[in-house]
Structure formats: structure tokens, C-alpha cells
Design a protein around this motif. Structure first.
Motif, PDB file in Angstrom:
ATOM      1  N   SER A 125       0.844  -1.190   0.000  1.00 37.99           N
ATOM      2  CA  SER A 125       0.000   0.000   0.000  1.00 37.99           C
ATOM      3  C   SER A 125       0.879   1.240   0.000  1.00 37.99           C
ATOM      4  CB  SER A 125      -0.900  -0.012   1.250  1.00 37.99           C
ATOM      5  OG  SER A 125      -1.485   1.253   1.470  1.00 37.99           O
ATOM      6  N   GLN A 126       0.347   2.326  -0.534  1.00 39.29           N
ATOM      7  CA  GLN A 126       1.068   3.604  -0.535  1.00 39.29           C
ATOM      8  C   GLN A 126       0.895   4.355   0.784  1.00 39.29           C
ATOM      9  OE1 GLN A 126       3.200   4.571  -3.045  1.00 39.29           O
ATOM     10  NE2 GLN A 126       2.748   2.461  -3.667  1.00 39.29           N
ATOM     11  N   THR A 127       0.085   3.836   1.698  1.00 40.61           N
ATOM     12  CA  THR A 127      -0.160   4.522   2.969  1.00 40.61           C
ATOM     13  C   THR A 127       1.126   4.646   3.779  1.00 40.61           C
ATOM     14  OG1 THR A 127      -2.432   3.735   3.067  1.00 40.61           O
ATOM     15  CG2 THR A 127      -1.426   4.393   5.153  1.00 40.61           C
ATOM     16  N   ARG A 128       1.321   5.810   4.376  1.00 38.29           N
ATOM     17  CA  ARG A 128       2.406   6.019   5.333  1.00 38.29           C
ATOM     18  C   ARG A 128       1.835   6.807   6.506  1.00 38.29           C
ATOM     19  NH1 ARG A 128       3.846   2.745   2.425  1.00 38.29           N
ATOM     20  NH2 ARG A 128       5.781   2.561   1.230  1.00 38.29           N
ATOM     21  N   THR A 129       2.232   6.438   7.710  1.00 34.44           N
ATOM     22  CA  THR A 129       1.764   7.122   8.899  1.00 34.44           C
ATOM     23  C   THR A 129       2.968   7.471   9.767  1.00 34.44           C
ATOM     24  OG1 THR A 129       1.443   5.032  10.080  1.00 34.44           O
ATOM     25  CG2 THR A 129      -0.457   5.913   8.875  1.00 34.44           C
ATOM     26  N   ALA A 130       2.707   8.190  10.843  1.00 37.09           N
ATOM     27  CA  ALA A 130       3.779   8.560  11.772  1.00 37.09           C
ATOM     28  C   ALA A 130       3.267   8.448  13.189  1.00 37.09           C
ATOM     29  CB  ALA A 130       4.268   9.978  11.488  1.00 37.09           C
ATOM     30  N   PRO A 158       4.499   9.651  17.345  1.00 43.89           N
ATOM     31  CA  PRO A 158       5.469  10.426  18.111  1.00 43.89           C
ATOM     32  C   PRO A 158       6.479   9.566  18.858  1.00 43.89           C
ATOM     33  CG  PRO A 158       3.308  10.512  19.142  1.00 43.89           C
ATOM     34  CD  PRO A 158       3.128   9.880  17.804  1.00 43.89           C
ATOM     35  N   TYR A 159       6.150   8.300  19.091  1.00 38.85           N
ATOM     36  CA  TYR A 159       7.032   7.431  19.861  1.00 38.85           C
ATOM     37  C   TYR A 159       7.872   6.510  18.971  1.00 38.85           C
ATOM     38  CZ  TYR A 159       3.561   8.992  23.203  1.00 38.85           C
ATOM     39  OH  TYR A 159       2.712   9.774  23.945  1.00 38.85           O
ATOM     40  N   LYS A 160       7.318   6.112  17.822  1.00 39.19           N
ATOM     41  CA  LYS A 160       7.990   5.121  16.981  1.00 39.19           C
ATOM     42  C   LYS A 160       8.603   5.707  15.715  1.00 39.19           C
ATOM     43  CE  LYS A 160       4.200   2.548  17.107  1.00 39.19           C
ATOM     44  NZ  LYS A 160       3.455   3.102  18.264  1.00 39.19           N
ATOM     45  N   GLY A 161       8.146   6.875  15.284  1.00 32.94           N
ATOM     46  CA  GLY A 161       8.673   7.488  14.072  1.00 32.94           C
ATOM     47  C   GLY A 161       7.725   7.327  12.894  1.00 32.94           C
ATOM     48  N   ARG A 162       8.286   7.281  11.674  1.00 33.70           N
ATOM     49  CA  ARG A 162       7.493   7.163  10.449  1.00 33.70           C
ATOM     50  C   ARG A 162       7.508   5.722   9.952  1.00 33.70           C
ATOM     51  NH1 ARG A 162      10.080  12.360   8.602  1.00 33.70           N
ATOM     52  NH2 ARG A 162       8.461  13.975   8.640  1.00 33.70           N
ATOM     53  N   THR A 163       6.333   5.236   9.529  1.00 31.23           N
ATOM     54  CA  THR A 163       6.288   3.903   8.931  1.00 31.23           C
ATOM     55  C   THR A 163       7.003   3.925   7.582  1.00 31.23           C
ATOM     56  OG1 THR A 163       4.135   4.373   7.938  1.00 31.23           O
ATOM     57  CG2 THR A 163       4.135   3.225  10.063  1.00 31.23           C
ATOM     58  N   GLY A 207     -10.328 -13.404  -2.305  1.00 27.56           N
ATOM     59  CA  GLY A 207     -10.751 -12.446  -3.325  1.00 27.56           C
ATOM     60  C   GLY A 207     -11.112 -11.083  -2.786  1.00 27.56           C
ATOM     61  N   THR A 208     -11.094 -10.920  -1.451  1.00 27.98           N
ATOM     62  CA  THR A 208     -11.412  -9.633  -0.836  1.00 27.98           C
ATOM     63  C   THR A 208     -10.135  -8.996  -0.294  1.00 27.98           C
ATOM     64  OG1 THR A 208     -13.614 -10.377  -0.193  1.00 27.98           O
ATOM     65  CG2 THR A 208     -12.737  -8.460   0.962  1.00 27.98           C
ATOM     66  N   VAL A 209      -9.963  -7.700  -0.587  1.00 22.59           N
ATOM     67  CA  VAL A 209      -8.798  -6.977  -0.097  1.00 22.59           C
ATOM     68  C   VAL A 209      -9.225  -6.066   1.041  1.00 22.59           C
ATOM     69  CG1 VAL A 209      -6.969  -5.329  -0.658  1.00 22.59           C
ATOM     70  CG2 VAL A 209      -7.630  -7.087  -2.312  1.00 22.59           C
ATOM     71  N   ARG A 210      -8.631  -6.240   2.208  1.00 26.59           N
ATOM     72  CA  ARG A 210      -8.901  -5.382   3.366  1.00 26.59           C
ATOM     73  C   ARG A 210      -7.765  -4.355   3.470  1.00 26.59           C
ATOM     74  NH1 ARG A 210     -11.870  -9.134   6.588  1.00 26.59           N
ATOM     75  NH2 ARG A 210     -12.878 -10.534   5.101  1.00 26.59           N
ATOM     76  N   PRO A 211      -8.083  -3.078   3.406  1.00 26.34           N
ATOM     77  CA  PRO A 211      -7.013  -2.076   3.287  1.00 26.34           C
ATOM     78  C   PRO A 211      -6.226  -1.867   4.575  1.00 26.34           C
ATOM     79  CG  PRO A 211      -9.153  -1.001   3.425  1.00 26.34           C
ATOM     80  CD  PRO A 211      -9.426  -2.469   3.315  1.00 26.34           C
ATOM     81  N   ASP A 212      -4.906  -1.752   4.417  1.00 26.41           N
ATOM     82  CA  ASP A 212      -4.001  -1.228   5.439  1.00 26.41           C
ATOM     83  C   ASP A 212      -4.148  -1.923   6.793  1.00 26.41           C
ATOM     84  OD1 ASP A 212      -3.052   0.528   3.530  1.00 26.41           O
ATOM     85  OD2 ASP A 212      -4.440   2.113   4.096  1.00 26.41           O
ATOM     86  N   TYR A 272       3.309  -0.232   4.390  1.00 26.62           N
ATOM     87  CA  TYR A 272       1.961  -0.647   4.782  1.00 26.62           C
ATOM     88  C   TYR A 272       1.502  -1.705   3.795  1.00 26.62           C
ATOM     89  CZ  TYR A 272      -0.242   1.829   8.671  1.00 26.62           C
ATOM     90  OH  TYR A 272      -0.620   2.224   9.934  1.00 26.62           O
ATOM     91  N   TRP A 273       0.667  -2.627   4.266  1.00 25.96           N
ATOM     92  CA  TRP A 273       0.116  -3.653   3.397  1.00 25.96           C
ATOM     93  C   TRP A 273      -1.376  -3.811   3.658  1.00 25.96           C
ATOM     94  CZ3 TRP A 273       4.624  -4.379   6.198  1.00 25.96           C
ATOM     95  CH2 TRP A 273       5.806  -4.569   5.443  1.00 25.96           C
ATOM     96  N   SER A 274      -2.115  -4.025   2.588  1.00 32.17           N
ATOM     97  CA  SER A 274      -3.482  -4.519   2.683  1.00 32.17           C
ATOM     98  C   SER A 274      -3.424  -6.044   2.651  1.00 32.17           C
ATOM     99  CB  SER A 274      -4.326  -3.980   1.524  1.00 32.17           C
ATOM    100  OG  SER A 274      -4.357  -2.557   1.556  1.00 32.17           O
TER     101      SER A 274
END
Length: 254
Positions: free
Chosen positions: A184-189, A191-196, A206-211, A199-201
């Protein structure tokens, strides 16, 4: 009762910040202080309130209006650095505020390009001085499933215990079945761990569950044990730990 400790600080609680705080916008230093205050506007984490004397007030734009809150009336200001403008992002508290907050300015976190505690960049919001985030190696056996399909199995997870959140289980990539993971193109941050870094769905039947899964390749120094490992949202998958199927916790990630 949840299986983890909750954040437990009353709203409007105020404490001194013992750390040097700086923030920057468009290459300019907006503030630099060792006299900030923590203010809990809600129970989970505080915001910084900055003494006006420690702000570059030449960058402030008075918007000629006020906003009322439980902490008194605040005069709204914007920020202008060259061509970069942030409207209504600063609240300057006056004499009707609690004594510890009089003549302080509260900036919207997202209005700045970067915030620093001492010389370490902090993401998303200030770190809560009453919260702990510990990454501990473990030999618990565990399995991750979704709709009965096994996504990962491990006997060497790293457990992350973070105040106010359920325990997270970080697994070696060799313990994860990546045939079900979709980048996935998702990126999060955090305050304690930093930036991801990833990410994977999840694709099952046959069903994709996002992030639903993520990783930190370069976490903060305190969380180095999770570097490169993969975690799943316990709220959205099933975890079996030492043979016991855990109930899915209810959080704001559910």
C-alpha cells in the motif's frame, strides 16, 4: 475492562515541559523555548503552549478575532513566512487564562513543517510524559489469522506495550506469509515510533482489506527492536497467543 492500561490525565491539566521545543515553517524557526507547558486538551496526550516571548512574533498575523475555550479567550493569529501562509493556526491566550497559560500561544501541530524536542524530531503530536512505549522480545507462540487463513506464525515476536493501546505484536518478515499481503502507498507517523516505511493490505478469498499491516524500517532509538518487523491491527485480524484466541479490542483503529 480492557487488557491494557488507559491514559488517565484530566482535561485542562497543565505541567511544565522540561525539554527544549522548537518548530520550523518554510525554513524559518517559528519558536524556540525551554519554558513550554503541556496542556491536556483531551486525556490521551497533551499539546504544547509556548510563551509568547519565545515566538518569532514577526511571523504572526493578527486575524482580529477571538475564540473561547475552557482556558479563556484566545486571539487568533496566522503565520506568514514569505509566500507560505497558515491561517488561524495560532491561539494567543491573555490575562483571563489560567496563570500558567497567560501570554502563551498554542500552535496547530500541522501548521509547522517540523517540531523538535531537543534535537530529535517529533511527529503527529507531543509525547505524553505519562505514557510508556516499551518494545520487549518474547518467546510466546502466536499466529495471525483472517477469516481462518493463516497470515503469520512466530515463536519470537517483539511485543510493544503502549499506554492507552492494546499490545502490538511485531513479527520477523520470515514469519509472515507475504502471498496474502498487498503493498500500500499509505504512510503514517507516531510520536514514539517514528514514520512507517511500509503498509500492506490483506487479500483473502478475493477480498482486499485495506491497510492492516505495517512496518518501521528506521524507528526511533527507543523502539529499535521493532526495526523491519511487521505488525497487524489486532482490531481487524485474529491473534492466537500461546494457544488462546484473543478478542478483538475496540479502539479508534477499529
Amino acid at each position: 475492562m480492557p487488557g491494557y492500561p488507559k491514559a488517565n490525565v484530566p482535561v485542562d491539566h497543565v505541567e511544565p515541559v522540561p525539554r527544549r521545543i522548537r518548530a520550523f515553517l518554510a525554513g524559518e524557526q517559528v519558536l524556540d523555548t525551554t519554558q513550554a507547558r503541556y496542556v491536556w486538551e483531551w486525556p490521551f496526550y497533551p499539546q504544547y503552549y509556548i510563551p509568547a516571548a519565545d515566538v518569532n512574533r514577526s511571523l504572526l498575523v493578527d486575524e482580529q478575532c477571538t475564540e473561547e475555550s475552557s482556558r479563556g479567550a484566545a486571539r487568533l493569529h496566522g503565520l506568514r513566512v514569505g509566500e507560505t501562509i497558515r491561517h488561524s493556526c495560532a491561539r494567543w491566550y491573555g490575562d483571563d487564562a489560567p496563570p500558567a497559560l497567560a501570554d502563551t500561544i498554542r500552535f496547530d501541530w500541522a501548521a509547522m513543517d517540523s517540531w523538535f524536542e531537543e534535537d530529535e524530531e517529533v511527529f503527529v503530536h507531543p509525547r505524553n510524559p505519562y505514557a510508556r512505549v516499551d518494545a520487549l522480545r518474547s518467546t510466546r507462540s502466536m499466529r495471525v489469522e483472517l477469516d481462518g487463513v493463516v497470515l503469520a506464525e512466530s515463536v519470537s515476536p517483539v511485543l510493544v506495550f503502549e499506554t492507552g493501546l492494546p499490545t502490538r505484536y511485531y513479527l520477523n518478515r520470515t514469519d509472515v506469509d507475504f502471498s496474502h499481503l498487498v503493498p500500500s502507498q499509505t504512510r503514517t507517523a507516531c510520536p514514539y515510533k517514528g514514520r512507517t516505511s511500509d503498509y500492506w493490505s490483506i487479500r483473502v478469498g478475493g477480498t482486499v482489506r485495506p491497510d492492516l499491516a505495517w512496518s518501521y524500517t528506521f524507528p526511533t532509538g527507543a523502539l529499535l527492536p521493532i526495526a523491519g518487523l511487521v505488525a497487524f491491527y489486532n482490531e481487524k485480524v485474529d491473534l492466537i497467543v500461546d494457544g488462546e484466541r484473543l478478542s478483538r479490542p475496540k479502539t479508534h483503529f477499529s
